[in-house]
Motif scaffolding. Sequence first.
Motif, short mmCIF file in Angstrom:
data_model
loop_
_atom_site.label_atom_id
_atom_site.label_comp_id
_atom_site.label_asym_id
_atom_site.label_seq_id
_atom_site.Cartn_x
_atom_site.Cartn_y
_atom_site.Cartn_z
N ALA A 130 0.78 -1.06 0.06
CA ALA A 130 -0.18 -0.20 -0.20
C ALA A 130 0.78 1.32 0.09
N THR A 131 0.73 2.55 -0.99
CA THR A 131 1.27 3.42 -1.10
C THR A 131 0.16 4.59 -0.59
N VAL A 132 0.56 5.50 0.45
CA VAL A 132 0.55 6.57 1.57
C VAL A 132 1.15 8.04 1.26
N ASN A 133 0.64 8.45 0.53
CA ASN A 133 1.02 9.93 0.36
C ASN A 133 0.28 11.01 1.55
N TYR A 134 0.82 11.09 2.57
CA TYR A 134 0.23 11.58 4.16
C TYR A 134 1.16 12.73 4.16
N LYS A 135 0.59 14.19 4.48
CA LYS A 135 1.40 15.13 4.80
C LYS A 135 1.97 14.99 6.90
N PHE A 136 3.54 15.41 6.50
CA PHE A 136 3.90 15.77 7.30
C PHE A 136 4.39 16.99 7.16
N LYS A 137 4.21 18.01 8.68
CA LYS A 137 5.54 19.03 8.95
C LYS A 137 5.08 19.68 7.40
N HIS A 138 3.91 20.49 7.14
CA HIS A 138 3.25 20.91 6.00
C HIS A 138 3.72 20.60 4.77
N ARG A 139 4.32 19.47 4.94
CA ARG A 139 4.71 18.63 3.37
C ARG A 139 4.05 17.78 3.38
N MET A 140 4.74 17.34 1.42
CA MET A 140 4.01 16.20 1.52
C MET A 140 4.88 14.63 1.73
N LYS A 141 4.65 13.34 1.20
CA LYS A 141 5.68 12.50 1.84
C LYS A 141 4.88 11.44 1.03
N GLN A 142 5.79 10.16 0.85
CA GLN A 142 5.02 9.16 0.49
C GLN A 142 5.66 7.61 1.78
N VAL A 143 4.83 6.62 1.70
CA VAL A 143 5.22 5.27 2.85
C VAL A 143 5.04 4.79 2.24
N GLN A 144 5.29 3.42 1.75
CA GLN A 144 5.39 1.59 1.22
C GLN A 144 5.05 1.35 2.46
N ILE A 145 4.21 0.44 2.74
CA ILE A 145 3.36 -0.53 3.39
C ILE A 145 2.76 -1.80 3.78
N PRO A 146 4.30 -2.62 3.43
CA PRO A 146 3.68 -4.35 2.77
C PRO A 146 2.55 -4.41 3.72
N TYR A 147 1.45 -5.24 2.52
CA TYR A 147 0.12 -5.18 3.49
C TYR A 147 0.28 -6.45 5.00
N ASP A 148 1.19 -7.15 5.13
CA ASP A 148 0.82 -8.49 6.14
C ASP A 148 1.74 -7.42 7.14
N LYS A 149 1.63 -6.38 7.03
CA LYS A 149 2.35 -5.31 8.14
C LYS A 149 1.17 -4.36 9.00
N ILE A 150 -0.28 -4.89 7.76
CA ILE A 150 -1.27 -3.72 8.91
C ILE A 150 -2.15 -4.35 9.90
N ALA A 151 -1.41 -3.71 10.71
CA ALA A 151 -2.76 -4.65 11.76
C ALA A 151 -4.59 -3.76 11.60
N LYS A 152 -4.67 -2.44 11.19
CA LYS A 152 -5.79 -1.99 10.56
C LYS A 152 -5.85 -0.76 9.80
N ALA A 153 -6.91 -1.25 8.89
CA ALA A 153 -7.07 0.02 8.05
C ALA A 153 -8.32 0.57 8.14
N ARG A 154 -8.57 1.51 7.74
CA ARG A 154 -10.04 1.95 7.65
C ARG A 154 -9.97 3.55 6.24
N LEU A 155 -11.43 3.39 5.82
CA LEU A 155 -11.38 4.73 5.22
C LEU A 155 -11.19 5.65 6.45
N ALA A 156 -10.59 6.96 5.74
CA ALA A 156 -11.18 8.01 6.97
C ALA A 156 -11.25 9.44 6.25
N VAL A 157 -12.52 9.90 7.27
CA VAL A 157 -12.99 11.12 7.11
C VAL A 157 -12.86 12.11 6.88
N VAL A 158 -12.38 13.08 6.14
CA VAL A 158 -11.69 13.91 5.75
C VAL A 158 -12.14 15.51 6.37
N LEU A 159 -12.06 16.21 7.15
CA LEU A 159 -12.66 17.25 7.50
C LEU A 159 -12.02 18.44 6.97
#
Length: 156
Positions: free
Chosen positions: A127-156
């Motif tokens: 899973a490739t996730v783009n996320y905000k870190f200290k006002h910058r966009m970063k990307q992380v690659q997460i192996p599926y077998d390392k995911i404990a829980k996941a859900r859709l997230a509502v953006v406010l």
Amino acid sequence: MSEGILVKVKELLEPILLERNLTLEDLEYVNEGKNYFLRVYIDKDGGVDLTECSIVSEQLSEKLDEHDPIKEAYYLEVSSPGAEKPLKTAQDFAMHVGKNVYVSLYVHIDGEKEYEGILTDFSNNIATVNYKFKHRMKQVQIPYDKIAKARLAVVL
């Protein structure tokens, strides 16, 4: 015991969902305190409303009464998985590329165990996730077998 119940309930439920063009998102039979709950989570493109849940509940209740696969008293709950729907399978991830997700991990990746951002890709069980870190966009690659829980997230 509950596995056999779930198989039978799924058999009774599938024709109802097929007729109404609905998908089964999750099915659980759990004991909480003194009570048992049969929970059915349904969905379709565009989502489901209370009326749809009520119709499925009534039809399933009739089938359950007729076939009686559950001997003890229980509560039947039919609902939508909601806006923050859990992502439980690799297929769930693949179907929700482009959506905002929250992911918690079994292990630290890049110093973190939780990420929230846009799921930009899911291939080769990564899973490739783009996320905000200290006002910058970063990307992380997460192996599926390392995911404990996941859900859709509502953006406010």
